[in-house]
Motif scaffolding. Structure first.
Motif, PDB file in Angstrom:
ATOM      1  N   VAL A  21       0.835  -1.205   0.000  1.00 50.12           N
ATOM      2  CA  VAL A  21       0.000   0.000   0.000  1.00 50.12           C
ATOM      3  C   VAL A  21       0.868   1.253   0.000  1.00 50.12           C
ATOM      4  CG1 VAL A  21      -1.601   1.360   1.417  1.00 50.12           C
ATOM      5  CG2 VAL A  21      -1.997  -1.089   1.081  1.00 50.12           C
ATOM      6  N   LEU A  22       1.906   1.265   0.823  1.00 48.06           N
ATOM      7  CA  LEU A  22       2.768   2.446   0.921  1.00 48.06           C
ATOM      8  C   LEU A  22       3.466   2.744  -0.397  1.00 48.06           C
ATOM      9  CD1 LEU A  22       4.281   1.811   4.466  1.00 48.06           C
ATOM     10  CD2 LEU A  22       2.838   3.744   3.818  1.00 48.06           C
ATOM     11  N   ARG A  23       3.986   1.720  -1.034  1.00 43.11           N
ATOM     12  CA  ARG A  23       4.728   1.940  -2.285  1.00 43.11           C
ATOM     13  C   ARG A  23       3.787   2.340  -3.420  1.00 43.11           C
ATOM     14  NH1 ARG A  23       9.845   1.311  -2.437  1.00 43.11           N
ATOM     15  NH2 ARG A  23      10.921   0.319  -0.690  1.00 43.11           N
ATOM     16  N   ALA A  24       2.616   1.744  -3.437  1.00 45.89           N
ATOM     17  CA  ALA A  24       1.693   2.021  -4.542  1.00 45.89           C
ATOM     18  C   ALA A  24       0.960   3.343  -4.370  1.00 45.89           C
ATOM     19  CB  ALA A  24       0.686   0.875  -4.659  1.00 45.89           C
ATOM     20  N   GLU A  25       0.607   3.688  -3.143  1.00 45.69           N
ATOM     21  CA  GLU A  25      -0.277   4.833  -2.925  1.00 45.69           C
ATOM     22  C   GLU A  25       0.392   6.015  -2.216  1.00 45.69           C
ATOM     23  OE1 GLU A  25      -3.933   3.499  -1.063  1.00 45.69           O
ATOM     24  OE2 GLU A  25      -3.745   1.520  -2.019  1.00 45.69           O
ATOM     25  N   TYR A  26       1.530   5.787  -1.569  1.00 42.58           N
ATOM     26  CA  TYR A  26       2.180   6.865  -0.813  1.00 42.58           C
ATOM     27  C   TYR A  26       3.682   6.919  -1.129  1.00 42.58           C
ATOM     28  CZ  TYR A  26      -2.173   6.654   1.832  1.00 42.58           C
ATOM     29  OH  TYR A  26      -3.503   6.655   2.195  1.00 42.58           O
ATOM     30  N   PRO A  27       4.052   7.078  -2.387  1.00 44.89           N
ATOM     31  CA  PRO A  27       5.476   7.094  -2.754  1.00 44.89           C
ATOM     32  C   PRO A  27       6.251   8.224  -2.085  1.00 44.89           C
ATOM     33  CG  PRO A  27       4.098   7.881  -4.567  1.00 44.89           C
ATOM     34  CD  PRO A  27       3.169   7.316  -3.546  1.00 44.89           C
ATOM     35  N   GLN A  28       5.540   9.265  -1.642  1.00 39.70           N
ATOM     36  CA  GLN A  28       6.208  10.386  -0.985  1.00 39.70           C
ATOM     37  C   GLN A  28       6.846   9.981   0.348  1.00 39.70           C
ATOM     38  OE1 GLN A  28       2.971   9.882  -1.393  1.00 39.70           O
ATOM     39  NE2 GLN A  28       1.676  11.027   0.044  1.00 39.70           N
ATOM     40  N   TYR A  29       6.487   8.811   0.861  1.00 45.65           N
ATOM     41  CA  TYR A  29       7.026   8.362   2.152  1.00 45.65           C
ATOM     42  C   TYR A  29       8.219   7.411   2.007  1.00 45.65           C
ATOM     43  CZ  TYR A  29       3.076  10.376   4.680  1.00 45.65           C
ATOM     44  OH  TYR A  29       2.163  11.239   5.226  1.00 45.65           O
ATOM     45  N   ILE A  30       8.636   7.149   0.772  1.00 44.10           N
ATOM     46  CA  ILE A  30       9.705   6.168   0.563  1.00 44.10           C
ATOM     47  C   ILE A  30      10.995   6.567   1.270  1.00 44.10           C
ATOM     48  CG2 ILE A  30      11.283   5.258  -1.209  1.00 44.10           C
ATOM     49  CD1 ILE A  30       8.886   4.863  -3.009  1.00 44.10           C
ATOM     50  N   ASN A  31      11.259   7.851   1.391  1.00 42.27           N
ATOM     51  CA  ASN A  31      12.466   8.285   2.090  1.00 42.27           C
ATOM     52  C   ASN A  31      12.138   9.035   3.381  1.00 42.27           C
ATOM     53  OD1 ASN A  31      15.271   8.403   2.352  1.00 42.27           O
ATOM     54  ND2 ASN A  31      15.389  10.432   1.421  1.00 42.27           N
ATOM     55  N   ASN A  32      10.927   8.831   3.898  1.00 42.05           N
ATOM     56  CA  ASN A  32      10.536   9.474   5.153  1.00 42.05           C
ATOM     57  C   ASN A  32      11.055   8.649   6.325  1.00 42.05           C
ATOM     58  OD1 ASN A  32       8.935   9.987   7.586  1.00 42.05           O
ATOM     59  ND2 ASN A  32       7.699  11.323   6.299  1.00 42.05           N
ATOM     60  N   LYS A  33      12.018   9.187   7.045  1.00 46.30           N
ATOM     61  CA  LYS A  33      12.624   8.474   8.171  1.00 46.30           C
ATOM     62  C   LYS A  33      12.110   8.988   9.511  1.00 46.30           C
ATOM     63  CE  LYS A  33      16.829   7.728   5.413  1.00 46.30           C
ATOM     64  NZ  LYS A  33      16.667   6.320   5.100  1.00 46.30           N
ATOM     65  N   GLU A  34      11.036   9.791   9.469  1.00 44.53           N
ATOM     66  CA  GLU A  34      10.489  10.394  10.689  1.00 44.53           C
ATOM     67  C   GLU A  34       9.361   9.575  11.297  1.00 44.53           C
ATOM     68  OE1 GLU A  34      12.146  12.997  11.764  1.00 44.53           O
ATOM     69  OE2 GLU A  34      13.368  12.808   9.944  1.00 44.53           O
ATOM     70  N   VAL A  35       8.829   8.620  10.549  1.00 42.10           N
ATOM     71  CA  VAL A  35       7.714   7.800  11.037  1.00 42.10           C
ATOM     72  C   VAL A  35       8.086   6.332  10.890  1.00 42.10           C
ATOM     73  CG1 VAL A  35       5.241   7.292  10.841  1.00 42.10           C
ATOM     74  CG2 VAL A  35       6.089   9.576  10.260  1.00 42.10           C
ATOM     75  N   THR A  36       7.757   5.528  11.902  1.00 38.92           N
ATOM     76  CA  THR A  36       8.048   4.093  11.843  1.00 38.92           C
ATOM     77  C   THR A  36       6.765   3.292  12.024  1.00 38.92           C
ATOM     78  OG1 THR A  36       8.483   4.006  14.227  1.00 38.92           O
ATOM     79  CG2 THR A  36      10.369   4.355  12.779  1.00 38.92           C
ATOM     80  N   ILE A  37       6.744   2.128  11.369  1.00 43.42           N
ATOM     81  CA  ILE A  37       5.662   1.155  11.568  1.00 43.42           C
ATOM     82  C   ILE A  37       6.312  -0.135  12.048  1.00 43.42           C
ATOM     83  CG2 ILE A  37       3.856  -0.224  10.469  1.00 43.42           C
ATOM     84  CD1 ILE A  37       3.473   2.006   8.444  1.00 43.42           C
ATOM     85  N   LYS A  38       5.792  -0.674  13.145  1.00 42.04           N
ATOM     86  CA  LYS A  38       6.322  -1.925  13.703  1.00 42.04           C
ATOM     87  C   LYS A  38       5.157  -2.839  14.065  1.00 42.04           C
ATOM     88  CE  LYS A  38      10.479   0.332  15.595  1.00 42.04           C
ATOM     89  NZ  LYS A  38      11.552  -0.400  14.916  1.00 42.04           N
ATOM     90  N   ILE A  39       5.369  -4.149  13.852  1.00 37.87           N
ATOM     91  CA  ILE A  39       4.284  -5.118  14.018  1.00 37.87           C
ATOM     92  C   ILE A  39       4.762  -6.307  14.837  1.00 37.87           C
ATOM     93  CG2 ILE A  39       2.587  -6.556  12.815  1.00 37.87           C
ATOM     94  CD1 ILE A  39       3.096  -4.826  10.313  1.00 37.87           C
ATOM     95  N   SER A  40       3.968  -6.711  15.830  1.00 36.97           N
ATOM     96  CA  SER A  40       4.236  -7.926  16.603  1.00 36.97           C
ATOM     97  C   SER A  40       3.036  -8.853  16.508  1.00 36.97           C
ATOM     98  CB  SER A  40       4.487  -7.601  18.083  1.00 36.97           C
ATOM     99  OG  SER A  40       5.616  -6.779  18.251  1.00 36.97           O
ATOM    100  N   GLY A  41       3.299 -10.153  16.520  1.00 34.29           N
ATOM    101  CA  GLY A  41       2.214 -11.130  16.422  1.00 34.29           C
ATOM    102  C   GLY A  41       1.512 -11.394  17.738  1.00 34.29           C
ATOM    103  N   CYS A  42       2.062 -10.857  18.841  1.00 37.36           N
ATOM    104  CA  CYS A  42       1.431 -11.016  20.154  1.00 37.36           C
ATOM    105  C   CYS A  42       1.886  -9.870  21.045  1.00 37.36           C
ATOM    106  CB  CYS A  42       1.784 -12.370  20.780  1.00 37.36           C
ATOM    107  SG  CYS A  42       3.479 -12.466  21.429  1.00 37.36           S
ATOM    108  N   MET A  43       1.510  -9.910  22.315  1.00 40.67           N
ATOM    109  CA  MET A  43       1.805  -8.802  23.224  1.00 40.67           C
ATOM    110  C   MET A  43       3.267  -8.736  23.644  1.00 40.67           C
ATOM    111  SD  MET A  43       0.106 -10.255  26.727  1.00 40.67           S
ATOM    112  CE  MET A  43       0.658 -11.807  27.468  1.00 40.67           C
ATOM    113  N   ASN A  44       4.057  -9.783  23.352  1.00 45.64           N
ATOM    114  CA  ASN A  44       5.436  -9.814  23.836  1.00 45.64           C
ATOM    115  C   ASN A  44       6.358  -8.821  23.140  1.00 45.64           C
ATOM    116  OD1 ASN A  44       5.107 -11.671  25.888  1.00 45.64           O
ATOM    117  ND2 ASN A  44       5.437 -13.426  24.546  1.00 45.64           N
ATOM    118  N   ALA A  45       5.918  -8.237  22.061  1.00 46.45           N
ATOM    119  CA  ALA A  45       6.589  -7.086  21.439  1.00 46.45           C
ATOM    120  C   ALA A  45       7.951  -7.394  20.839  1.00 46.45           C
ATOM    121  CB  ALA A  45       6.710  -5.935  22.457  1.00 46.45           C
ATOM    122  N   CYS A  46       8.130  -8.598  20.303  1.00 50.47           N
ATOM    123  CA  CYS A  46       9.392  -8.882  19.600  1.00 50.47           C
ATOM    124  C   CYS A  46       9.541  -7.985  18.367  1.00 50.47           C
ATOM    125  CB  CYS A  46       9.455 -10.350  19.196  1.00 50.47           C
ATOM    126  SG  CYS A  46       9.535 -11.465  20.614  1.00 50.47           S
ATOM    127  N   GLY A  47       8.436  -7.526  17.816  1.00 49.66           N
ATOM    128  CA  GLY A  47       8.477  -6.586  16.702  1.00 49.66           C
ATOM    129  C   GLY A  47       8.482  -5.133  17.137  1.00 49.66           C
TER     130      GLY A  47
END
Length: 700
Positions: A429-455
């Protein structure tokens, strides 16, 4: 199980590997309790995975550093023992999956030929020591933290004070105040600092204590604003000794250092650390940095020809992925590794590339990427061309489109919903619809599969946590959306707020709403955190609320990302070094092993090691009797006081004085040869008395 002969030159390492093979054999013969065996294999980097009958093996790579030879070795091992896939973790390790338990000793032996270890990559021990991937090349660093991270790894590997703690222990070293190694969320975090003392500029660290993520994140306290480098190792040892003695051991969810510091307070904890000083082998420990200050050399001086077909793509890559080093004329190249996964065929070609045309070093990063170091400017077009052939020249290194995700339900027993599947879709989605964010280093997205927060989802600007959600009698995969976390620098950070839970298949819609609203409603030069603060948590709940409606789910909502069958919530037993179910006989057997270790250390003239082995044997022996009585054994300190109450004060066990005084000799004596020998004999005599008492009770 087919036996093998190790060819490792280091006798300590060889003993470790052969011991793992022996314990696997004893486990399969039913002579070792399953839970105790789990603890042992975890401390050797062997971790159960979601699929039955196979193991995940975690390869411990201090601060992520790897040479060409080591990367070739890892690739060879993955091909021979696994399936050729390498996974970079958020602790700069490499994980390989689907390994037969029987073959793990042989796998380990192969790795050690190039000085690569599995020891303490998992388990209740000091985990991999992480560091800023730019350490040693960062234009803003006061000095290179690499030698200090390496010394920490070496000193505490196999160190008896941290082999069987209540829980894991994590440390990081940040090169600059930007705190890219995330000191605020570590048990101990170190940020490089210098201080003028008289006419001398002294190297040291700002020290952060008792941070952590998981289901109950805690921001680290400032332990010291400035700690001289010579005091680094003694300080860490003092903290580990206190954690080992006073940390919780029965209630796994409360067993991390952050809970101990919360209970006793920072000042109380520092007092306990101070009380350990006399027992330390070193009051000061100067670290030799000369091995890390050698001249950077290259195998080839000739620049290979390279044709750049698309100058705009090349310039975009240079802008987002190439980092100037503090060494004039040299650059580092960041490789965005999708979900941290890459394969051995490309790993070998990359290994050859860095050996032949760079300085034979790369580092795996905390964001599951690769950083090639020491590339000469004139070689950049060639590297771009070669990396493009490998699929490693995608722009967006460390940017918004560079999403961090744990393996989740792919392999982890604790995964609730897919983290990798949703990450793939969000990146699309980001690459197809929000190319302006490809070099944006001010925002991060992180994902974990459970509450233990390995991601690390709960310290991201935008975080997603795998969950489940009910719709009538059915269960669908879901995502908890968290907002407002981030790294502020100099040991300061923010944890994300839980905003709302939505079905997983609506995750992309949620991201679109958040980014569109940020673009439409943020003011000039307002960053995401300022925008979040201004709008407030309730605002974001309101704009996302309609996505949480479960009355209108479609058939597709019950199929998780990356799957083609209906979702089934299946959570196994966690492998994150959970508390062991100890049996009395097993505990006494382990006490014998600890006494043997104490005597072996005396032969090697390692007085401090011997003393700690004796201490561990005494406490373990006491724990055995208390376990038989059903008494509390949740901390070492508790075991010591309870043993006085249950056995000494009732004259069941005879000791000259109190058990507390007997054990705590470790704190009132310096680690000398005389005390080491005395304490080892006392441990043996105590074990003999307890064993006799236990046999008498059993016989009666």
């Amino acid at each position: 199980m087919q036996s093998f002969r190790s060819e490792i030159e280091n006798p300590i390492v060889e003993k470790d590997i052969l011991e793992l093979e022996r314990k696997i054999r004893l486990f399969k013969e039913g002579q070792i309790d399953k839970e105790r065996f789990r603890s042992l294999r975890l401390a050797r980097g062997v971790y159960g995975q979601r699929q039955l009958g196979v193991q995940m093996v975690r390869i411990k790579l201090p601060y992520g550093k790897v040479t060409s030879e080591q990367l070739h070795r890892i690739a060879n091992v993955s091909d021979e023992f696994s399936r050729g896939r390498l996974h970079i973790t958020t602790r700069q390790d490499i994980q390989i999956h689907h390994v037969s338990l029987d073959r793990t000793p042989e796998l380990w032996a192969q790795l050690e030929k190039d000085d690569i270890t599995l020891r303490e990559a998992c388990g209740n021990a000091v985990r991999n020591v992480t560091a800023s991937e730019t350490a040693g090349i960062d234009v803003n660093e006061p000095f290179d933290v690499t030698p200090y991270a390496h010394a920490t790894f070496q000193f505490f590997l196999r160190n008896p004070i941290c082999q069987e703690m209540g829980r894991k222990f994590k440390m990081s070293f940040s090169a600059t105040e930007a705190d890219t190694a995330l000191s605020f969320m570590h048990d101990l975090g170190f940020i490089a600092k210098t201080k003028k003392i008289g006419d001398t500029e002294v190297k040291g660290f700002k020290v952060l204590l008792a941070g952590g993520l998981g289901s109950q994140p805690r921001h680290a306290d400032v332990m010291y604003e400035f700690l001289e480098t010579d005091l680094l190792i003694p300080t860490i040892e003092g903290v580990l000794r206190v954690f080992d003695r006073y940390g919780e051991r029965s209630k796994r969810a409360k067993a991390r250092l952050k809970f101990l510091v919360k209970d006793v307070g920072l000042d109380g904890f520092l007092t306990l650390v101070e009380n350990e000083k006399r027992a330390l082998a070193y009051q000061s420990y100067p670290i030799n940095t000369s091995d890390f200050e050698t001249e950077i050399t290259f195998k080839s001086e000739e620049v290979p020809s390279a044709t750049i077909e698309n100058e705009s793509e090349y310039n975009a890559w240079k802008n987002s992925n190439v980092i100037p080093q503090k060494q004039e004329g040299l650059f580092a190249i960041g490789i965005k590794v999708h979900l941290g996964d890459f394969y051995t065929d490309k790993a070998r070609l990359l290994a050859d590339l860095i050996k032949n045309y760079a300085a034979n070093e790369l580092r795996f990063t905390l964001r599951q990427n690769i950083l090639i170091r020491h590339v000469r400017e004139e070689f950049l077009p060639f590297f771009y061309s070669e990396l493009k052939k490998l699929g490693f020249a995608e722009a967006g290194y460390n940017s918004l489109v560079d999403i961090t995700a744990c393996p989740g339900t792919d392999t982890c027993n604790l995964g609730i919903a897919s983290s990798t599947g949703i990450a793939v879709e969000l990146e699309r989605v980001l690459r197809a619809e929000y190319p302006q964010y490809i070099n944006n280093k001010e925002v991060t997205i992180k994902i974990s599969g459970c509450m233990n927060a390995c991601g690390q989802h709960n310290m991201a600007h935008i975080g997603f946590q795998g969950m489940s959600i009910k719709s009538g009698s059915l269960v669908a995969p879901a995502l908890q959306i968290l907002l407002g976390g981030g790294v502020l620098g100099n040991g300061q950070g923010r944890f994300s707020n839980k905003v709302i839970k939505v079905p997983s298949k609506r995750g992309p819609k949620a991201l679109r709403i958040l980014l569109n609203d940020f673009e439409d409603n943020s003011t000039d030069n307002e960053d995401f955190l300022a925008y979040y603060n201004r709008q407030g948590k309730t605002y974001f709940y309101d704009i996302l609320k309609h996505l949480s409606d479960t009355t209108n789910l479609t058939e597709d909502d019950f199929i998780d990302w990356g799957h083609d069958k209906n979702y089934v919530k299946a959570i196994g037993v966690g492998e994150c070094a959970g508390v062991v179910i100890d049996l009395v006989a097993t505990l006494l057997f382990e006490s014998e092993e600890k006494i043997e270790n104490a005597n072996e250390a005396i032969k090697d003239q390692k007085w401090s090691d011997s003393i700690y082995h004796s201490y561990a044997a005494i406490v373990n022996t006491a724990k055995a009797l208390l376990t038989a009585e059903g008494a509390k054994t949740n901390t070492h300190a508790g075991i010591i006081s309870n043993f006085d109450n249950v056995f000494v004060n009732t004259n069941k066990i005879s000791i000259n004085g109190t058990f507390s005084d007997f054990v705590y000799q470790i704190n009132t004596n310096e680690p000398t040869e005389a005390f080491a020998k005395k304490y080892a004999k006392q441990a043996t005599d105590f074990y003999t008395q307890v064993d006799t008492y236990r046999k008498k009770v059993v016989n009666n």
